[in-house]
Design a protein around this motif. Structure first.
Motif, short mmCIF file in Angstrom:
data_model
loop_
_atom_site.label_atom_id
_atom_site.label_comp_id
_atom_site.label_asym_id
_atom_site.label_seq_id
_atom_site.Cartn_x
_atom_site.Cartn_y
_atom_site.Cartn_z
N VAL A 2 98.44 26.87 -25.28
CA VAL A 2 99.47 26.15 -24.56
C VAL A 2 98.80 25.13 -23.64
O VAL A 2 97.72 25.37 -23.10
CB VAL A 2 100.34 27.14 -23.75
N GLN A 3 99.42 23.97 -23.51
CA GLN A 3 98.92 22.92 -22.60
C GLN A 3 99.68 23.02 -21.28
O GLN A 3 100.90 23.19 -21.27
CB GLN A 3 99.11 21.53 -23.22
N LEU A 4 98.95 22.89 -20.19
CA LEU A 4 99.51 23.12 -18.86
C LEU A 4 99.26 21.92 -17.95
O LEU A 4 98.14 21.40 -17.92
CB LEU A 4 98.89 24.36 -18.24
N VAL A 5 100.29 21.52 -17.20
CA VAL A 5 100.16 20.41 -16.25
C VAL A 5 100.76 20.84 -14.91
O VAL A 5 101.97 21.09 -14.82
CB VAL A 5 100.86 19.14 -16.75
N GLU A 6 99.91 20.89 -13.88
CA GLU A 6 100.38 21.27 -12.54
C GLU A 6 100.84 20.05 -11.77
O GLU A 6 100.38 18.93 -12.01
CB GLU A 6 99.25 21.93 -11.74
N SER A 7 101.75 20.28 -10.83
CA SER A 7 102.22 19.24 -9.93
C SER A 7 102.71 19.89 -8.64
O SER A 7 102.87 21.12 -8.59
CB SER A 7 103.34 18.40 -10.56
N GLY A 8 102.94 19.05 -7.63
CA GLY A 8 103.51 19.55 -6.38
C GLY A 8 102.53 19.72 -5.25
O GLY A 8 102.92 20.09 -4.13
N GLY A 9 101.25 19.50 -5.52
CA GLY A 9 100.28 19.62 -4.45
C GLY A 9 100.41 18.49 -3.45
O GLY A 9 101.15 17.52 -3.67
N GLY A 10 99.70 18.60 -2.34
CA GLY A 10 99.75 17.55 -1.34
C GLY A 10 99.20 18.02 -0.02
O GLY A 10 98.54 19.06 0.06
N LEU A 11 99.49 17.24 1.01
CA LEU A 11 99.02 17.53 2.37
C LEU A 11 100.19 18.10 3.17
O LEU A 11 101.27 17.51 3.18
CB LEU A 11 98.49 16.26 3.01
N VAL A 12 99.95 19.21 3.84
CA VAL A 12 100.99 19.85 4.63
C VAL A 12 100.38 20.43 5.89
O VAL A 12 99.19 20.80 5.88
CB VAL A 12 101.71 20.94 3.80
N GLN A 13 101.15 20.49 6.95
CA GLN A 13 100.65 21.09 8.18
C GLN A 13 100.68 22.62 8.09
O GLN A 13 101.49 23.20 7.34
CB GLN A 13 101.50 20.64 9.36
N ALA A 14 99.82 23.24 8.83
CA ALA A 14 99.81 24.70 8.90
C ALA A 14 101.19 25.20 9.31
O ALA A 14 101.84 24.62 10.19
CB ALA A 14 98.75 25.17 9.89
N GLY A 15 101.62 26.25 8.63
CA GLY A 15 102.95 26.80 8.86
C GLY A 15 104.01 26.23 7.94
O GLY A 15 105.13 26.75 7.87
N GLY A 16 103.65 25.16 7.23
CA GLY A 16 104.60 24.52 6.33
C GLY A 16 104.65 25.17 4.96
O GLY A 16 104.04 26.23 4.73
N SER A 17 105.39 24.54 4.06
CA SER A 17 105.61 25.08 2.72
C SER A 17 105.38 24.01 1.65
O SER A 17 105.53 22.81 1.92
CB SER A 17 107.05 25.60 2.59
N LEU A 18 105.02 24.48 0.50
CA LEU A 18 104.92 23.64 -0.70
C LEU A 18 105.34 24.48 -1.89
O LEU A 18 105.17 25.70 -1.89
CB LEU A 18 103.49 23.16 -0.93
N ARG A 19 105.86 23.81 -2.92
CA ARG A 19 106.14 24.49 -4.17
C ARG A 19 105.38 23.80 -5.28
O ARG A 19 105.60 22.60 -5.53
CB ARG A 19 107.63 24.53 -4.50
N LEU A 20 104.51 24.54 -5.92
CA LEU A 20 103.77 24.03 -7.07
C LEU A 20 104.54 24.35 -8.35
O LEU A 20 105.20 25.39 -8.45
CB LEU A 20 102.38 24.66 -7.15
N SER A 21 104.44 23.44 -9.29
CA SER A 21 105.03 23.63 -10.61
C SER A 21 103.96 23.51 -11.67
O SER A 21 102.98 22.77 -11.49
CB SER A 21 106.13 22.59 -10.87
N CYS A 22 104.16 24.20 -12.75
CA CYS A 22 103.24 24.11 -13.89
C CYS A 22 104.10 24.03 -15.15
O CYS A 22 104.77 25.00 -15.51
CB CYS A 22 102.33 25.31 -13.93
N ALA A 23 104.09 22.85 -15.76
CA ALA A 23 104.86 22.64 -16.98
C ALA A 23 103.99 22.95 -18.19
O ALA A 23 102.85 22.48 -18.28
CB ALA A 23 105.34 21.20 -17.04
#
Length: 125
Positions: A2-23
């Protein structure tokens, strides 16, 4: 495989949130366990979380338990990593990985032959 591509990374302050996706592309996704790993500069790649092909079983590293949630949508061929209460030590390149078809072992020792290219997550303190 299977081929995988991640997205959703970035810069965030401590205490914050991010959601990563992998298609994922390929017919094996819906019967593959999926995992997230991370690698900080100068360190080895570490296990973060894994989810069974059905989504019914999950396993987390102690360092992220209670803060991160792995989930999947088999109809969209996508796996997610919701990251809350981020800390500076969560800074790393995050990789998603797919197991072989029909894998039943769901844990930190699950074998993952397919990997994405990674997405950078930077948490500023």
């Amino acid at each position: 495989q299977v081929q995988l591509v991640e997205s959703g990374g970035g810069l965030v302050q401590a205490g914050g949130s991010l959601r990563l996706s992998c298609a994922a592309s390929g017919r094996t996704f819906s019967r593959s366990a999926m995992g997230w790993f991370r690698q900080a500069p100068g360190k080895e790649r570490d296990f973060v979380a894994v989810i069974s092909w059905s989504g019914g079983s999950t396993y987390y590293a102690d360092s992220v338990k209670g803060r991160f949630t792995i989930s999947r949508d088999n109809a969209k061929n996508t796996v997610y990593l919701q990251m809350n209460s981020l800390k500076s030590e969560d800074t790393a390149v995050y990789y998603c990985a797919a197991s072989r078809w029909g894998e039943t072992l769901v844990g930190p020792t699950t074998n993952f032959p397919s990997w994405g290219q990674g997405t950078q997550v930077t948490v500023s303190s």
